[in-house]
Design a protein around this motif. Structure first.
Motif, PDB file in Angstrom:
ATOM      1  N   SER A  86       0.199   6.772  -2.581  1.00  0.00           N
ATOM      2  CA  SER A  86      -0.046   6.269  -3.922  1.00  0.00           C
ATOM      3  C   SER A  86       1.082   5.288  -4.256  1.00  0.00           C
ATOM      4  CB  SER A  86      -0.147   7.443  -4.895  1.00  0.00           C
ATOM      5  OG  SER A  86       0.927   7.467  -5.773  1.00  0.00           O
ATOM      6  N   THR A  87       0.694   4.103  -4.653  1.00  0.00           N
ATOM      7  CA  THR A  87       1.675   3.062  -4.927  1.00  0.00           C
ATOM      8  C   THR A  87       1.127   2.086  -5.963  1.00  0.00           C
ATOM      9  OG1 THR A  87       2.803   1.136  -4.004  1.00  0.00           O
ATOM     10  CG2 THR A  87       0.850   1.863  -2.833  1.00  0.00           C
ATOM     11  N   SER A  88       2.019   1.584  -6.807  1.00  0.00           N
ATOM     12  CA  SER A  88       1.565   0.596  -7.782  1.00  0.00           C
ATOM     13  C   SER A  88       1.852  -0.812  -7.258  1.00  0.00           C
ATOM     14  CB  SER A  88       2.274   0.820  -9.113  1.00  0.00           C
ATOM     15  OG  SER A  88       3.657   0.854  -8.885  1.00  0.00           O
ATOM     16  N   ASP A  89       2.636  -0.893  -6.198  1.00  0.00           N
ATOM     17  CA  ASP A  89       2.960  -2.202  -5.630  1.00  0.00           C
ATOM     18  C   ASP A  89       2.865  -2.142  -4.100  1.00  0.00           C
ATOM     19  OD1 ASP A  89       3.899  -4.670  -4.975  1.00  0.00           O
ATOM     20  OD2 ASP A  89       5.713  -4.559  -6.213  1.00  0.00           O
ATOM     21  N   PRO A  90       1.614  -2.133  -3.580  1.00  0.00           N
ATOM     22  CA  PRO A  90       1.447  -1.966  -2.124  1.00  0.00           C
ATOM     23  C   PRO A  90       2.168  -3.022  -1.297  1.00  0.00           C
ATOM     24  CG  PRO A  90      -0.653  -2.504  -3.199  1.00  0.00           C
ATOM     25  CD  PRO A  90       0.327  -2.253  -4.278  1.00  0.00           C
ATOM     26  N   GLU A  93       6.015  -2.112  -1.522  1.00  0.00           N
ATOM     27  CA  GLU A  93       6.396  -0.760  -1.090  1.00  0.00           C
ATOM     28  C   GLU A  93       5.891  -0.402   0.303  1.00  0.00           C
ATOM     29  OE1 GLU A  93       7.092   1.765  -5.139  1.00  0.00           O
ATOM     30  OE2 GLU A  93       5.089   1.815  -4.283  1.00  0.00           O
ATOM     31  N   LYS A 155      -8.950  -0.277  -1.039  1.00  0.00           N
ATOM     32  CA  LYS A 155      -7.591   0.004  -1.523  1.00  0.00           C
ATOM     33  C   LYS A 155      -6.887   1.091  -0.714  1.00  0.00           C
ATOM     34  CE  LYS A 155      -7.973  -1.518  -6.369  1.00  0.00           C
ATOM     35  NZ  LYS A 155      -8.962  -2.542  -6.158  1.00  0.00           N
ATOM     36  N   TRP A 157      -4.159   1.317   1.094  1.00  0.00           N
ATOM     37  CA  TRP A 157      -2.987   0.459   1.320  1.00  0.00           C
ATOM     38  C   TRP A 157      -2.142   0.896   2.514  1.00  0.00           C
ATOM     39  CZ3 TRP A 157      -4.502  -3.539  -0.951  1.00  0.00           C
ATOM     40  CH2 TRP A 157      -5.061  -3.512  -2.226  1.00  0.00           C
TER      41      TRP A 157
END
Ligand code: NDP
Length: 313
Positions: A86-90, A93, A155, A157
């Motif tokens: 889980s990431t908001s900035d694939p 990150e 998505k 990622w």
């Protein structure tokens, strides 16, 4: 014989360092933060570490930070890569450290004459994520590749980061004459050497609570994965990619196996219809000399280790 392991504090890499030291290698092990005891204490405690383990601080995305580390090494095992779902900035990150990091290490290897082979830890995530239909009669093997467009649309990622990193590695290796061998482990379980929880060990803890981490799992023991990396380096005829999956089980079936092993844990067994699974070919891995550990043994050793480290009460 001197070899380098990147991301040495990690779950898989710690076992790899342990087995390499056992086999008499001198190991240059890179870690992100040498001053964090949680990242190095377990490595310093390994048998042979006092004499043959050299810890080096190196960052994946810092250009040239691996130049001096790989110089003099015969083999380089590149395991470091972020593992998160889980990431908001694939991009920042996951994708950048995975792709840039892999190219950074390969570039360093291409600058020196000592490196004979590079073994990269990719993943089944770089094999399976495509729109090819899968079912009980389908046997997935090393010819399969995940599709970046499919990963992006869905998505996924982490699979995207592993796929792009692996594709970049093959391209760079081909263009620069690097002998590259790539490992594709499934979900890795087994005893922990490091004092912290890595993603896949946490996933096992989630499964015990009944959480469906994935509809089905492709299990492989960390000791088999580490040994396969070494065989991929030592065996001159090793080449290409190696799927490393001992057992493929649906989520409901996994809970049933766990419940049988540990009835006292009250695992919420699901008797619902089985999720569809598929097979992963073991042929190529077995040709490297890998005899996959029985799943029950892996689970038992995982549980003992999680208990001993107080992650499972
Ligand atoms: P860990 O999280 O235990 O180890 C990952 C390692 O990568 C750590 O040493 C970590 O350093 C390092 N790392 C992550 N990001 C960076 C960065 N930006 N710069 C430098 N180092 C970084 O995971 P695993 O041992 O499970 O994973 C190791 C490899 O195996 C990865 O490439 C992963 O994709 C692959 N893999 C893992 C599977 C699994 O089920 N565990 C399955 C298939 C493949 P630090 O300790 O400082 O955070």
């Amino acid at each position: 014989r001197v070899v380098c392991v990147t991301g040495a504090s990690g779950f898989i890499a710690s076992w790899l360092v342990k087995l390499l030291l056992q086999r008499g290698y001198t190991v240059k092990a890179t870690v992100r933060n040498l001053n964090d005891p949680k990242k190095v204490v377990h490595l310093k405690a390994l048998e042979g570490a006092d004499e043959r383990l050299h810890l080096v601080q190196a960052d994946l995305i810092e250009d040239g930070s691996f130049d001096s580390v790989v110089d003099g090494c015969e083999g380089v095992f590149h395991t470091a890569s972020p593992v998160l779902f889980s990431t908001s900035d694939p991009q920042a990150e996951l994708i950048e450290p995975a792709v840039k990091g892999t190219l950074n290490i390969l570039r360093s290897c291409s600058k020196v004459t000592s490196v004979r082979r590079v073994v990269v830890t990719s993943s089944m995530a770089s094999v399976l994520f495509n729109d090819i239909p899968k079912g009980p009669d389908v046997v997935v093997d090393e010819t399969w590749f995940s599709d970046p467009a499919f990963c992006e649309e869905t998505k996924y990622w982490y699979p995207l980061s592993k796929t792009l990193a692996e594709k970049a590695a093959w391209k760079f290796a081909e263009e620069n004459g690097i002998d590259l061998v790539v490992m594709q482990p499934g979900l890795v379980l087994g005893p922990l050497l490091q004092p912290t929880l890595n993603w896949s060990s946490e996933a096992i803890l989630d499964m015990i609570k009944g959480k469906e981490v994935f509809p089905s799992y492709r299990f492989v023991d960390v000791r088999d994965v580490a040994y396969a990396h070494i065989m991929a380096f030592e065996n001159p005829s090793a080449s290409g990619r190696y799927c490393l999956v001992g057992n493929t089980l649906s989520h409901p079936k996994t809970l049933q196996v766990l419940d049988k092993l540990y009835p006292s844990l009250n695992i919420p067994v699901i008797n619902a219809t089985d999720n569809p699974i598929y097979q992963v070919s073991k042929k190529k891995a077995e040709s490297l000399g890998i005899k996959f550990m029985p799943l029950e043994v892996s689970f038992k050793d995982t549980f003992e280790s999680l208990k001993e480290k107080n992650f499972l009460t």
